[in-house]
Motif scaffolding. Structure first.
Motif, PDB file in Angstrom:
ATOM      1  N   ALA A 112       0.058 -10.199  51.452  1.00 27.47           N
ATOM      2  CA  ALA A 112       0.424 -11.072  50.326  1.00 27.47           C
ATOM      3  C   ALA A 112       0.175 -12.112  51.136  1.00 27.47           C
ATOM      4  CB  ALA A 112       1.203 -11.177  49.572  1.00 27.47           C
ATOM      5  N   GLU A 113       0.776 -12.646  51.862  1.00 28.88           N
ATOM      6  CA  GLU A 113       0.206 -13.505  52.859  1.00 28.88           C
ATOM      7  C   GLU A 113      -1.185 -14.480  52.848  1.00 28.88           C
ATOM      8  OE1 GLU A 113       4.475 -12.605  54.583  1.00 28.88           O
ATOM      9  OE2 GLU A 113       2.791 -11.988  53.554  1.00 28.88           O
TER      10      GLU A 113
ATOM     11  N   ASP B 190       9.542 -11.600  46.971  1.00 23.94           N
ATOM     12  CA  ASP B 190       9.740 -11.513  46.145  1.00 23.94           C
ATOM     13  C   ASP B 190       8.793 -12.011  45.104  1.00 23.94           C
ATOM     14  OD1 ASP B 190      12.359 -10.189  46.396  1.00 23.94           O
ATOM     15  OD2 ASP B 190      13.302 -11.803  46.537  1.00 23.94           O
ATOM     16  N   VAL B 191       8.620 -11.840  43.861  1.00 22.78           N
ATOM     17  CA  VAL B 191       8.078 -12.068  43.104  1.00 22.78           C
ATOM     18  C   VAL B 191       7.718 -13.345  42.215  1.00 22.78           C
ATOM     19  CG1 VAL B 191       6.818 -11.612  41.047  1.00 22.78           C
ATOM     20  CG2 VAL B 191       6.894  -9.452  42.268  1.00 22.78           C
ATOM     21  N   VAL B 192       6.138 -14.691  43.480  1.00 20.13           N
ATOM     22  CA  VAL B 192       6.957 -16.007  42.223  1.00 20.13           C
ATOM     23  C   VAL B 192       5.783 -16.145  41.371  1.00 20.13           C
ATOM     24  CG1 VAL B 192       6.720 -18.060  42.944  1.00 20.13           C
ATOM     25  CG2 VAL B 192       8.313 -16.376  44.427  1.00 20.13           C
ATOM     26  N   GLU B 193       6.198 -16.337  40.014  1.00 21.87           N
ATOM     27  CA  GLU B 193       4.794 -16.548  39.328  1.00 21.87           C
ATOM     28  C   GLU B 193       4.406 -18.126  39.939  1.00 21.87           C
ATOM     29  OE1 GLU B 193       6.449 -15.804  35.361  1.00 21.87           O
ATOM     30  OE2 GLU B 193       6.515 -13.620  35.874  1.00 21.87           O
ATOM     31  N   PRO B 194       3.497 -18.266  38.991  1.00 19.55           N
ATOM     32  CA  PRO B 194       2.370 -19.597  39.406  1.00 19.55           C
ATOM     33  C   PRO B 194       3.087 -20.315  38.029  1.00 19.55           C
ATOM     34  CG  PRO B 194       1.352 -17.905  38.510  1.00 19.55           C
ATOM     35  CD  PRO B 194       2.315 -17.030  38.459  1.00 19.55           C
TER      36      PRO B 194
ATOM     37  N   GLY C 175      -3.033 -18.892  44.351  1.00 14.26           N
ATOM     38  CA  GLY C 175      -2.767 -18.939  45.596  1.00 14.26           C
ATOM     39  C   GLY C 175      -1.477 -19.450  46.519  1.00 14.26           C
ATOM     40  N   VAL C 176      -0.840 -20.013  45.324  1.00 16.20           N
ATOM     41  CA  VAL C 176       0.822 -20.559  46.150  1.00 16.20           C
ATOM     42  C   VAL C 176       1.257 -19.809  45.372  1.00 16.20           C
ATOM     43  CG1 VAL C 176       2.053 -22.709  45.762  1.00 16.20           C
ATOM     44  CG2 VAL C 176       0.046 -22.717  46.084  1.00 16.20           C
ATOM     45  N   ALA C 177       1.090 -18.810  44.508  1.00 16.30           N
ATOM     46  CA  ALA C 177       2.606 -18.167  44.068  1.00 16.30           C
ATOM     47  C   ALA C 177       2.690 -16.798  44.838  1.00 16.30           C
ATOM     48  CB  ALA C 177       2.150 -17.811  42.331  1.00 16.30           C
ATOM     49  N   THR C 178       0.701 -15.945  45.037  1.00 14.42           N
ATOM     50  CA  THR C 178       0.448 -14.915  46.392  1.00 14.42           C
ATOM     51  C   THR C 178       1.411 -15.334  47.205  1.00 14.42           C
ATOM     52  OG1 THR C 178      -1.137 -14.119  44.781  1.00 14.42           O
ATOM     53  CG2 THR C 178      -0.919 -13.701  47.055  1.00 14.42           C
ATOM     54  N   LEU C 179       0.971 -16.871  48.168  1.00 10.56           N
ATOM     55  CA  LEU C 179       1.884 -16.683  49.290  1.00 10.56           C
ATOM     56  C   LEU C 179       2.984 -17.229  49.571  1.00 10.56           C
ATOM     57  CD1 LEU C 179       0.897 -17.770  52.441  1.00 10.56           C
ATOM     58  CD2 LEU C 179       1.187 -19.942  51.364  1.00 10.56           C
ATOM     59  N   ARG C 180       3.379 -17.257  48.007  1.00  7.31           N
ATOM     60  CA  ARG C 180       4.646 -17.826  48.226  1.00  7.31           C
ATOM     61  C   ARG C 180       6.038 -16.314  48.248  1.00  7.31           C
ATOM     62  NH1 ARG C 180       7.164 -21.714  44.115  1.00  7.31           N
ATOM     63  NH2 ARG C 180       8.486 -21.416  44.857  1.00  7.31           N
ATOM     64  N   SER C 181       4.964 -15.458  46.920  1.00  7.00           N
ATOM     65  CA  SER C 181       5.648 -14.210  47.354  1.00  7.00           C
ATOM     66  C   SER C 181       5.930 -13.375  49.137  1.00  7.00           C
ATOM     67  CB  SER C 181       4.938 -13.416  46.318  1.00  7.00           C
ATOM     68  OG  SER C 181       4.994 -14.328  44.950  1.00  7.00           O
ATOM     69  N   GLY C 182       4.162 -13.766  49.081  1.00  8.08           N
ATOM     70  CA  GLY C 182       4.558 -12.790  50.455  1.00  8.08           C
ATOM     71  C   GLY C 182       5.532 -13.899  51.003  1.00  8.08           C
TER      72      GLY C 182
END
Length: 233
Positions: free
Chosen positions: A63-64, A119-123, A108-115
């Motif tokens: 994810a990162e 935990d899942v971070v929604e945009p 991209g930011v949401a995917t990076l933060r999730s990694g």
């Protein structure tokens, strides 16, 4: 130089996405394998990292890497119209471009933060951002492909095939859930677009730029004429 910069950004984005795919599939699925036990398990949407949705199980740094890939891609999109067509986009294309850049960056930011968090971070504004990210790049790149020529046209076509709509409705669909290594295919297509832009920079024709004063420069091959009291010489 603009095409070189955008080409390098696309190549970097593609390489990062390929590395993210490697994190998910290496060790579980060999290339072309989709039926073995470990591979069928890894195809579950539980392990999807583009874009993570609950329930979700992170795999390595996938994810990162994917988040950074999307952020680099958003940066490449900023100058993409000039790199592909050589001219400024119209009002409709410019508006769509702003939406694509912002939506891709948000995903991209949401995917990076999730990694990073596990935990899942929604945009922000997930439904609006999701629809723009999923649909608009395909339309926009189709428009750019019509106006592009030569190497730039090849780049537009490869990048068109790497849009989320094309990917998630075709080669991302596997025998169970996700097709093994589909994100790697996305990365390869993006990198190929970057290589084509580098080819355009190296081998593409450079149109002559005319300056406003060019029309007033006298032709040196013609003899000058002067006015004297007896006539024109």
């Amino acid at each position: 130089m603009l095409r070189v910069g955008v080409g390098l950004l696309l190549g970097t984005s593609g390489a990062l996405m390929f590395a993210a795919s490697w994190q998910r599939w290496a060790g579980a699925c060999s290339w072309g394998d989709g039926d073995s036990g470990p591979c069928s398990v890894r195809q579950d949407h539980l392990y999807d990292f583009v874009v993570p949705t609950g329930p979700w199980e992170p795999v390595g740094n996938a994810a990162e890497l994917a988040g950074w890939s999307l952020l680099v891609l958003a940066l490449a999109f900023v100058a993409l119209p000039w790199a592909l067509t050589g001219r400024r986009p119209g009002v409709f294309s410019a508006t769509a471009l702003v939406g694509v850049v912002l939506a891709t960056a948000a995903v991209g930011v949401a995917t990076l933060r999730s990694g990073l968090s596990g935990d899942v971070v929604e945009p922000f504004a997930p439904y609006l951002v999701g629809y723009v990210w999923f649909l608009v790049p395909t339309v926009l790149l189709g428009r750019f492909a019509v106006a592009a020529r030569g190497w730039a046209l090849a780049a537009a076509i490869w990048l068109f095939l790497a849009t989320p709509f094309i990917a998630l409705t075709s080669y991302a669909i596997g025998p169970y859930d996700a097709r093994p290594w589909w994100e790697a295919a996305w990365g390869v297509l993006t990198a190929l677009a970057g290589l084509c832009l580098l080819g355009a920079a190296a081998f593409g024709a450079r149109p002559r730029r005319e300056h406003p004063g060019d029309a007033h420069v006298p032709d040196a091959a013609q003899p000058s004429r002067t006015i004297s009291p007896t006539g024109i010489h």
